[in-house]
Design a protein around this motif. Sequence first.
Motif, mmCIF file in Angstrom:
data_model
loop_
_atom_site.group_PDB
_atom_site.id
_atom_site.type_symbol
_atom_site.label_atom_id
_atom_site.label_comp_id
_atom_site.label_asym_id
_atom_site.label_seq_id
_atom_site.Cartn_x
_atom_site.Cartn_y
_atom_site.Cartn_z
ATOM 1 N N ARG A 6 8.080 2.393 39.606
ATOM 2 C CA ARG A 6 6.752 2.813 39.149
ATOM 3 C C ARG A 6 5.848 3.145 40.325
ATOM 4 N N GLU A 7 6.030 2.458 41.430
ATOM 5 C CA GLU A 7 5.163 2.653 42.581
ATOM 6 C C GLU A 7 5.711 3.672 43.561
ATOM 7 N N ARG A 8 7.026 3.632 43.800
ATOM 8 C CA ARG A 8 7.618 4.416 44.885
ATOM 9 C C ARG A 8 8.155 5.782 44.473
ATOM 10 N N LEU A 9 8.622 5.912 43.212
ATOM 11 C CA LEU A 9 9.238 7.180 42.818
ATOM 12 C C LEU A 9 8.240 8.321 42.639
ATOM 13 N N PRO A 10 7.073 8.130 42.011
ATOM 14 C CA PRO A 10 6.158 9.267 41.830
ATOM 15 C C PRO A 10 5.806 10.004 43.121
ATOM 16 N N PRO A 11 5.513 9.313 44.246
ATOM 17 C CA PRO A 11 5.224 10.073 45.474
ATOM 18 C C PRO A 11 6.407 10.924 45.944
ATOM 19 N N LEU A 12 7.646 10.426 45.732
ATOM 20 C CA LEU A 12 8.818 11.206 46.133
ATOM 21 C C LEU A 12 8.960 12.454 45.273
ATOM 22 N N VAL A 13 8.753 12.289 43.964
ATOM 23 C CA VAL A 13 8.856 13.437 43.049
ATOM 24 C C VAL A 13 7.767 14.456 43.345
ATOM 25 N N ARG A 14 6.542 13.960 43.564
ATOM 26 C CA ARG A 14 5.436 14.888 43.853
ATOM 27 C C ARG A 14 5.678 15.648 45.148
ATOM 28 N N ALA A 15 6.239 14.982 46.159
ATOM 29 C CA ALA A 15 6.514 15.659 47.425
ATOM 30 C C ALA A 15 7.524 16.784 47.235
ATOM 31 N N ALA A 16 8.576 16.526 46.444
ATOM 32 C CA ALA A 16 9.572 17.563 46.186
ATOM 33 C C ALA A 16 8.986 18.710 45.372
ATOM 34 N N GLN A 17 8.157 18.392 44.386
ATOM 35 C CA GLN A 17 7.531 19.438 43.575
ATOM 36 C C GLN A 17 6.541 20.254 44.392
ATOM 37 N N ARG A 18 5.813 19.592 45.283
ATOM 38 C CA ARG A 18 4.814 20.291 46.099
ATOM 39 C C ARG A 18 5.464 21.339 46.994
ATOM 40 N N GLU A 19 6.681 21.026 47.481
ATOM 41 C CA GLU A 19 7.400 21.963 48.350
ATOM 42 C C GLU A 19 8.364 22.853 47.566
ATOM 43 N N SER A 20 8.308 22.762 46.229
ATOM 44 C CA SER A 20 9.166 23.573 45.340
ATOM 45 C C SER A 20 10.644 23.382 45.658
ATOM 46 N N LYS A 21 11.038 22.134 45.905
ATOM 47 C CA LYS A 21 12.429 21.830 46.220
ATOM 48 C C LYS A 21 13.225 21.626 44.929
ATOM 49 N N ASN A 22 14.413 22.228 44.900
ATOM 50 C CA ASN A 22 15.306 22.064 43.759
ATOM 51 C C ASN A 22 16.109 20.785 43.942
ATOM 52 N N VAL A 23 15.700 19.744 43.237
ATOM 53 C CA VAL A 23 16.341 18.437 43.335
ATOM 54 C C VAL A 23 16.714 17.962 41.940
ATOM 55 N N LEU A 24 17.931 17.487 41.785
ATOM 56 C CA LEU A 24 18.358 16.869 40.531
ATOM 57 C C LEU A 24 18.204 15.358 40.688
ATOM 58 N N TRP A 25 17.312 14.769 39.902
ATOM 59 C CA TRP A 25 17.043 13.337 39.991
ATOM 60 C C TRP A 25 17.968 12.567 39.060
ATOM 61 N N ILE A 26 18.615 11.534 39.605
ATOM 62 C CA ILE A 26 19.562 10.722 38.841
ATOM 63 C C ILE A 26 19.173 9.253 38.991
ATOM 64 N N GLN A 37 14.902 -0.042 33.730
ATOM 65 C CA GLN A 37 14.839 0.939 34.810
ATOM 66 C C GLN A 37 14.959 2.361 34.271
ATOM 67 N N LEU A 38 15.856 2.561 33.293
ATOM 68 C CA LEU A 38 16.022 3.886 32.721
ATOM 69 C C LEU A 38 14.748 4.334 32.001
ATOM 70 N N ARG A 39 14.092 3.409 31.317
ATOM 71 C CA ARG A 39 12.842 3.753 30.635
ATOM 72 C C ARG A 39 11.774 4.162 31.630
ATOM 73 N N VAL A 40 11.655 3.414 32.713
ATOM 74 C CA VAL A 40 10.660 3.768 33.737
ATOM 75 C C VAL A 40 11.007 5.115 34.374
ATOM 76 N N PHE A 41 12.306 5.343 34.614
ATOM 77 C CA PHE A 41 12.742 6.598 35.224
ATOM 78 C C PHE A 41 12.310 7.786 34.375
ATOM 79 N N PHE A 42 12.532 7.723 33.067
ATOM 80 C CA PHE A 42 12.149 8.834 32.202
ATOM 81 C C PHE A 42 10.624 8.939 32.073
ATOM 82 N N ASP A 43 9.922 7.809 32.150
ATOM 83 C CA ASP A 43 8.460 7.855 32.141
ATOM 84 C C ASP A 43 7.946 8.641 33.339
ATOM 85 N N VAL A 44 8.547 8.370 34.506
ATOM 86 C CA VAL A 44 8.108 9.069 35.725
ATOM 87 C C VAL A 44 8.448 10.552 35.638
#
Length: 345
Positions: A293-313, A338-345
């Motif tokens: 909940r704390e660490r994943l959103p910044p990683l996802v936002r960084a990839a989206q900000r740079e338009s990086k094609n990443v498959l998150w698993i 964990q899976l519920r939080v992952f899909f929430d993010v």
Amino acid sequence: TLREKLGRACRGQGFVLMGGDPAGSESFDDFRVDRVRDTFRALLQMSLVMTFGGALPVVKVGRMAGQFVRAPSSASSSGESDGPPTEERDGETLPAYLGDMINASPFNPISRKPDPNNMVEAYHQSSQTLNILRAFSAGGYADMSRLHAWNLDFAEETEEGSRYRTFAAKVDESLRFNRAIGIDTSDKVFQTTDFYTVHDCLCLEYEGALTRKDSITGKWYDCSALFDDDDDDDRLDDSPHVEFVGGVHNPISLRVSERCTPASLMKAIEELNPVNDPGKLSVIVHMSPESMRERLPPLVRAAQRESKNVLWIADPSYDDVDVEGCVVEKDFEGMRSQLRVFFDV
């Protein structure tokens, strides 16, 4: 191809289901056809449920046929970070057990001495595993008309087993409807399945020996697996593992934990997938629900900000209970959280 399927999943047009053995858990003594079959049919069950419920194709990937090496950080029990990993018992210190590809698990000097012949044995066992998987996936075992037979014996009398039988009856009904309107359910699309393998890229001597240059495209492929996994975000900076997996044309995955920062992740993405090709790079998230909940959103936002094609698993096996090197238990409720939080993010 696998990269094309992963690319579609990266664009939200499918799911990836990955399961099997953690790094170092495949062994020479525990090799059995039944063990390979049970893993295969468990993934068949899960993928069918996901396809039926999500109305999207599922890419099935087995973590097997090469999981013979343990990460040095997980193998060492001495607490020392420098030098070869060691293990101490009753005042005696020996090299750590690094998986059957490197040495043997019995705690004695002869067994713990690295043996290069183990790599040859690991290669032959991996080849046998791939042949078994090929026979099951293309030889009729994956026929959807057999979905009742996929239920694992230990789950037969459980509530989950009963729910699976109810689900299988619904699929049977759908198949009968398809046949009634003239759809040929004997076509190979109903009787076979594509199944891929992945293993952790931990022994570069082994991977390098099996790397070949394609004579048509001129691209390099690691022929030991269709999907390579670099399993430690501690190796993101100036790592020979990153350099190796970045140099092959295989799809690759990088496992990240709560230690990973957006800056280090962006650097790794640039090195591993410089052309930003969808399907080339997957990021496997190995975090607890609280950390995610704390660490994943910044990683996802960084990839989206740079338009990086990443498959998150998501990797929901973060809370393993390890006894003498063997995983004996998993916290199922923690995995579901964990899976519920992952899909929430």
